[in-house]
Design a protein around this motif. Sequence first.
Motif, PDB file in Angstrom:
ATOM      1  N   ILE A  65      72.371  61.917  68.086  1.00 24.95           N
ATOM      2  CA  ILE A  65      72.253  62.828  69.136  1.00 24.95           C
ATOM      3  C   ILE A  65      73.530  62.642  69.993  1.00 24.95           C
ATOM      4  O   ILE A  65      73.853  61.254  70.384  1.00 24.95           O
ATOM      5  N   GLY A  66      73.815  63.802  70.635  1.00 22.74           N
ATOM      6  CA  GLY A  66      75.266  63.339  71.582  1.00 22.74           C
ATOM      7  C   GLY A  66      74.689  64.332  72.829  1.00 22.74           C
ATOM      8  O   GLY A  66      73.912  65.139  73.039  1.00 22.74           O
ATOM      9  N   MET A  67      75.774  64.215  73.647  1.00 28.44           N
ATOM     10  CA  MET A  67      75.496  64.905  75.143  1.00 28.44           C
ATOM     11  C   MET A  67      76.381  66.127  74.974  1.00 28.44           C
ATOM     12  O   MET A  67      77.375  66.192  74.523  1.00 28.44           O
ATOM     13  N   THR A  85      64.679  58.830  74.254  1.00 28.73           N
ATOM     14  CA  THR A  85      64.909  58.303  72.749  1.00 28.73           C
ATOM     15  C   THR A  85      65.154  56.806  72.549  1.00 28.73           C
ATOM     16  O   THR A  85      65.109  56.185  71.511  1.00 28.73           O
ATOM     17  N   GLY A  86      65.545  56.204  73.412  1.00 27.45           N
ATOM     18  CA  GLY A  86      65.970  54.886  73.300  1.00 27.45           C
ATOM     19  C   GLY A  86      67.607  54.723  72.964  1.00 27.45           C
ATOM     20  O   GLY A  86      68.019  53.570  72.687  1.00 27.45           O
ATOM     21  N   VAL A  87      68.248  55.788  72.860  1.00 28.64           N
ATOM     22  CA  VAL A  87      69.494  56.024  72.312  1.00 28.64           C
ATOM     23  C   VAL A  87      70.428  56.011  73.163  1.00 28.64           C
ATOM     24  O   VAL A  87      70.439  56.813  74.062  1.00 28.64           O
ATOM     25  N   ASP A  88      71.389  55.175  73.198  1.00 31.67           N
ATOM     26  CA  ASP A  88      72.742  54.668  74.341  1.00 31.67           C
ATOM     27  C   ASP A  88      73.813  55.549  73.542  1.00 31.67           C
ATOM     28  O   ASP A  88      74.672  54.976  73.315  1.00 31.67           O
ATOM     29  N   THR A  89      73.636  56.700  73.437  1.00 30.78           N
ATOM     30  CA  THR A  89      74.857  57.515  72.850  1.00 30.78           C
ATOM     31  C   THR A  89      76.192  57.669  73.784  1.00 30.78           C
ATOM     32  O   THR A  89      76.040  57.734  74.852  1.00 30.78           O
ATOM     33  N   ASN A  90      77.372  57.683  73.137  1.00 29.37           N
ATOM     34  CA  ASN A  90      78.386  57.661  73.782  1.00 29.37           C
ATOM     35  C   ASN A  90      79.180  58.812  72.814  1.00 29.37           C
ATOM     36  O   ASN A  90      80.453  59.282  73.207  1.00 29.37           O
ATOM     37  N   PHE A  91      78.432  59.908  72.392  1.00 34.00           N
ATOM     38  CA  PHE A  91      79.090  61.057  71.887  1.00 34.00           C
ATOM     39  C   PHE A  91      78.960  62.340  72.884  1.00 34.00           C
ATOM     40  O   PHE A  91      77.908  62.574  73.360  1.00 34.00           O
ATOM     41  N   TYR A  92      80.131  63.058  73.085  1.00 36.45           N
ATOM     42  CA  TYR A  92      80.082  64.204  74.107  1.00 36.45           C
ATOM     43  C   TYR A  92      80.670  65.205  73.604  1.00 36.45           C
ATOM     44  O   TYR A  92      81.782  65.352  72.694  1.00 36.45           O
ATOM     45  N   ARG A  93      80.468  66.609  73.826  1.00 36.94           N
ATOM     46  CA  ARG A  93      81.059  67.853  73.497  1.00 36.94           C
ATOM     47  C   ARG A  93      80.965  68.382  74.813  1.00 36.94           C
ATOM     48  O   ARG A  93      79.952  68.683  75.314  1.00 36.94           O
TER      49      ARG A  93
END
Length: 304
Positions: A152-154, A186-194
């Motif tokens: 999952i990303g932003m 979700t508890g995910v500290d995502t660092n993916f971005y588009r």
Amino acid sequence: MDIVNDGLEKQRAKRRRVARMKKMIIYTIISFMLITLCVMIFLVFEVISLQRQIDALSAKIAVSETVDDANEMVDDSFLDNLYLVDNMDNIAEEGDIPMVYLTFDDGPSDNTDAILDILDDYNVKATFFVVGKDLDTYGDAYRRIVNDGHTIGMHSYSHNYSKLYQSEDSFVADYNKIHDLIYDTTGVDTNFYRFPGGSSNKVSNTSMSVFINYLNSVGAVYYDWNIASGDATSQAFTADELVDNVMSDVVKYKTSVVLLHDASNKNATVEALPRLIESLNEAGAVILPITEDTEIIQHVSVVQ
């Protein structure tokens, strides 16, 4: 006798008049045909001449556009301090195994569960660049993306170009909002971005280098794409056409990041997904979710 002669003379005169009229009509028709033929020949030559001029002009325009495209990242005030990323090292060579990353923008939506069901049926993991949606409606969808093993990303919270790209402050506020929504849900500290529109978009009111520098400063990685399915365009592609659009380009790259969309009006994308996965499998491609080890595909980057 004189009466007979007069009658004959009148008949002869009448015949001569008729003959002259016929000749005049014939000459008129012939003259009209010749004039028409001359005009047609003239028009043909004019059309040919105009076509040559159009072709020459088109060639000049094409050259001009090529030059502009090559330099637009330097000349465009919205994209100053940026450079085109050279992805020549990503060109496929004989024997390479294609690494394909299916990415879905704009979700979650009414189609998210259908997409996840298909991915689950084929045991395929993908990447979802999500936006901010009502948690009462789509909270379970955010969680299922993660629970099913997908990345999952932003993709911004608002997806509002004018608001998002108005300034660094507005971008940072939006970034924090979508990051926190994902983390809290979700508890995910995502660092993916588009970036909405990609890093090379022309709609930003602020240089994209400002936003890229911010992402770099917080350790976020932005991914663009090098293959577009076509489901984002106004043209209504069929499911088969979407698959063909992807498959015609996958063979070009070692790493392919495919742009797809998870939206309520993208039914053709859902319909195309099974055949796309099957076609990629038949082509020997490996389908993966984006991770820290994925080759980074970007359109532009900040000048160092």
